[in-house]
Design a protein around this motif. Sequence first.
Motif, PDB file in Angstrom:
ATOM      1  N   LEU A 179       0.819  -1.207   0.000  1.00 21.15           N
ATOM      2  CA  LEU A 179       0.000   0.000   0.000  1.00 21.15           C
ATOM      3  C   LEU A 179       0.856   1.261   0.000  1.00 21.15           C
ATOM      4  O   LEU A 179       0.585   2.216  -0.743  1.00 21.15           O
ATOM      5  CB  LEU A 179      -0.921  -0.009   1.224  1.00 21.15           C
ATOM      6  N   TYR A 180       1.894   1.292   0.823  1.00 22.95           N
ATOM      7  CA  TYR A 180       2.761   2.471   0.888  1.00 22.95           C
ATOM      8  C   TYR A 180       3.522   2.670  -0.428  1.00 22.95           C
ATOM      9  O   TYR A 180       3.750   3.814  -0.842  1.00 22.95           O
ATOM     10  CB  TYR A 180       3.750   2.339   2.044  1.00 22.95           C
ATOM     11  N   THR A 181       3.923   1.579  -1.055  1.00 25.30           N
ATOM     12  CA  THR A 181       4.600   1.703  -2.349  1.00 25.30           C
ATOM     13  C   THR A 181       3.697   2.369  -3.372  1.00 25.30           C
ATOM     14  O   THR A 181       4.114   3.278  -4.107  1.00 25.30           O
ATOM     15  CB  THR A 181       5.041   0.322  -2.856  1.00 25.30           C
ATOM     16  N   LEU A 182       2.437   1.948  -3.414  1.00 25.69           N
ATOM     17  CA  LEU A 182       1.478   2.556  -4.336  1.00 25.69           C
ATOM     18  C   LEU A 182       1.210   4.018  -3.986  1.00 25.69           C
ATOM     19  O   LEU A 182       1.034   4.857  -4.870  1.00 25.69           O
ATOM     20  CB  LEU A 182       0.159   1.772  -4.317  1.00 25.69           C
ATOM     21  N   SER A 183       1.203   4.339  -2.701  1.00 28.72           N
ATOM     22  CA  SER A 183       0.840   5.703  -2.287  1.00 28.72           C
ATOM     23  C   SER A 183       1.921   6.722  -2.623  1.00 28.72           C
ATOM     24  O   SER A 183       1.608   7.881  -2.914  1.00 28.72           O
ATOM     25  CB  SER A 183       0.532   5.725  -0.786  1.00 28.72           C
ATOM     26  N   VAL A 184       3.194   6.337  -2.574  1.00 29.94           N
ATOM     27  CA  VAL A 184       4.267   7.296  -2.862  1.00 29.94           C
ATOM     28  C   VAL A 184       4.806   7.172  -4.285  1.00 29.94           C
ATOM     29  O   VAL A 184       5.620   8.003  -4.710  1.00 29.94           O
ATOM     30  CB  VAL A 184       5.438   7.146  -1.861  1.00 29.94           C
ATOM     31  N   LEU A 185       4.347   6.175  -5.031  1.00 28.69           N
ATOM     32  CA  LEU A 185       4.827   5.983  -6.396  1.00 28.69           C
ATOM     33  C   LEU A 185       4.580   7.204  -7.288  1.00 28.69           C
ATOM     34  O   LEU A 185       5.474   7.598  -8.054  1.00 28.69           O
ATOM     35  CB  LEU A 185       4.188   4.733  -6.998  1.00 28.69           C
ATOM     36  N   PRO A 186       3.409   7.852  -7.244  1.00 27.64           N
ATOM     37  CA  PRO A 186       3.210   9.040  -8.091  1.00 27.64           C
ATOM     38  C   PRO A 186       4.202  10.161  -7.808  1.00 27.64           C
ATOM     39  O   PRO A 186       4.666  10.835  -8.732  1.00 27.64           O
ATOM     40  CB  PRO A 186       1.771   9.477  -7.749  1.00 27.64           C
ATOM     41  N   ILE A 187       4.554  10.359  -6.548  1.00 25.14           N
ATOM     42  CA  ILE A 187       5.516  11.417  -6.201  1.00 25.14           C
ATOM     43  C   ILE A 187       6.881  11.089  -6.777  1.00 25.14           C
ATOM     44  O   ILE A 187       7.574  11.969  -7.310  1.00 25.14           O
ATOM     45  CB  ILE A 187       5.584  11.580  -4.672  1.00 25.14           C
ATOM     46  N   VAL A 188       7.287   9.831  -6.672  1.00 27.09           N
ATOM     47  CA  VAL A 188       8.590   9.424  -7.199  1.00 27.09           C
ATOM     48  C   VAL A 188       8.627   9.605  -8.716  1.00 27.09           C
ATOM     49  O   VAL A 188       9.617  10.110  -9.273  1.00 27.09           O
ATOM     50  CB  VAL A 188       8.892   7.965  -6.818  1.00 27.09           C
ATOM     51  N   ILE A 189       7.556   9.202  -9.403  1.00 22.17           N
ATOM     52  CA  ILE A 189       7.508   9.359 -10.861  1.00 22.17           C
ATOM     53  C   ILE A 189       7.604  10.829 -11.242  1.00 22.17           C
ATOM     54  O   ILE A 189       8.330  11.207 -12.169  1.00 22.17           O
ATOM     55  CB  ILE A 189       6.216   8.730 -11.419  1.00 22.17           C
TER      56      ILE A 189
END
Length: 309
Positions: A179-189
């Motif tokens: 869940l945390y990976t999905l939640s911060v993935l847009p910021i990283v991209i």
Amino acid sequence: MTGTDTTQIFKDAEADRGYRIKWWASRSAIYGALILWAVICLFPIYWTATTSFKMAPDVMKGNMVPYVDFAPKWKGWESIGLSPKTIGQESTVRAEFLKRFWNSAIVSLTSSALAVALGSLAAYGLSRFSYRFGFMKNSDISFFFLSQLILPPVVLALPFLVLYRELALHDTRIGLILLYTLSVLPIVIWIMKDQFATIPTELEEAALVDGLSIWGAFLTIILPIALPGMVAAFILSLVLTWNEYFFAALLTSTHANTLPVMVASQTGSQGISWWSMAALSFAAILPLIVIGVALERYIIKGMAAGAVK
């Protein structure tokens, strides 16, 4: 020396003195503003650290300066078994704190690393290649990723709760990591796309001419240059996942609870244990402070390269 020359010398001296006064005034104003901003930013940390050494009356009175307004005590740290008196003794609270600490560390570090790895690949593809998914092009795909940050977490509460119970991911570290990976993935991209856009494509073209594959050029040429942006994205992801409370409280109960949940639980029939909450909070933010100081040069390079806007 004529009178005209003397007058000119005096004028030059006055002009030079006026310039020095303006220079010192501007410098003093700039550094004064920076010092004021630093005090404002660091004051919450100072308040939290000093509150962990206060007794209840000192907390209620708002005493601020140790040894001046109040006598420091180890009450807050004793409550979590980390005071000099209790550190060598068995403590159930300390064991619980350490369990929550390791839960937070494992979940945050793993999810941040996964997000940076996956997000860097996605961002590199969006910055170097042209895609079309139905009516969506590169700019639309990038906006779609970024738009996921607009969605309030509470909207996802019930679907994730039902889904995690069906998949047996409730109260597990792996559930929080996903869940945390999905939640911060847009910021990283978002961060890494800007980072890769600043790297000239001629470097990859030269690497391809020399015989490297696309993956070889990406791993050996592009990634070392983009490392500061990756570190900046990793630290931002780490801070967000380390401090996340809503889903940690919703999707965990006993085994995978994190530190924010433990900090928020410092309430009882007598009210809020401010000293315990302050000690837990300071112990929770201390690793982030250490990581931020240790990786400061990478953060500055990443910001200077346009990785963080």
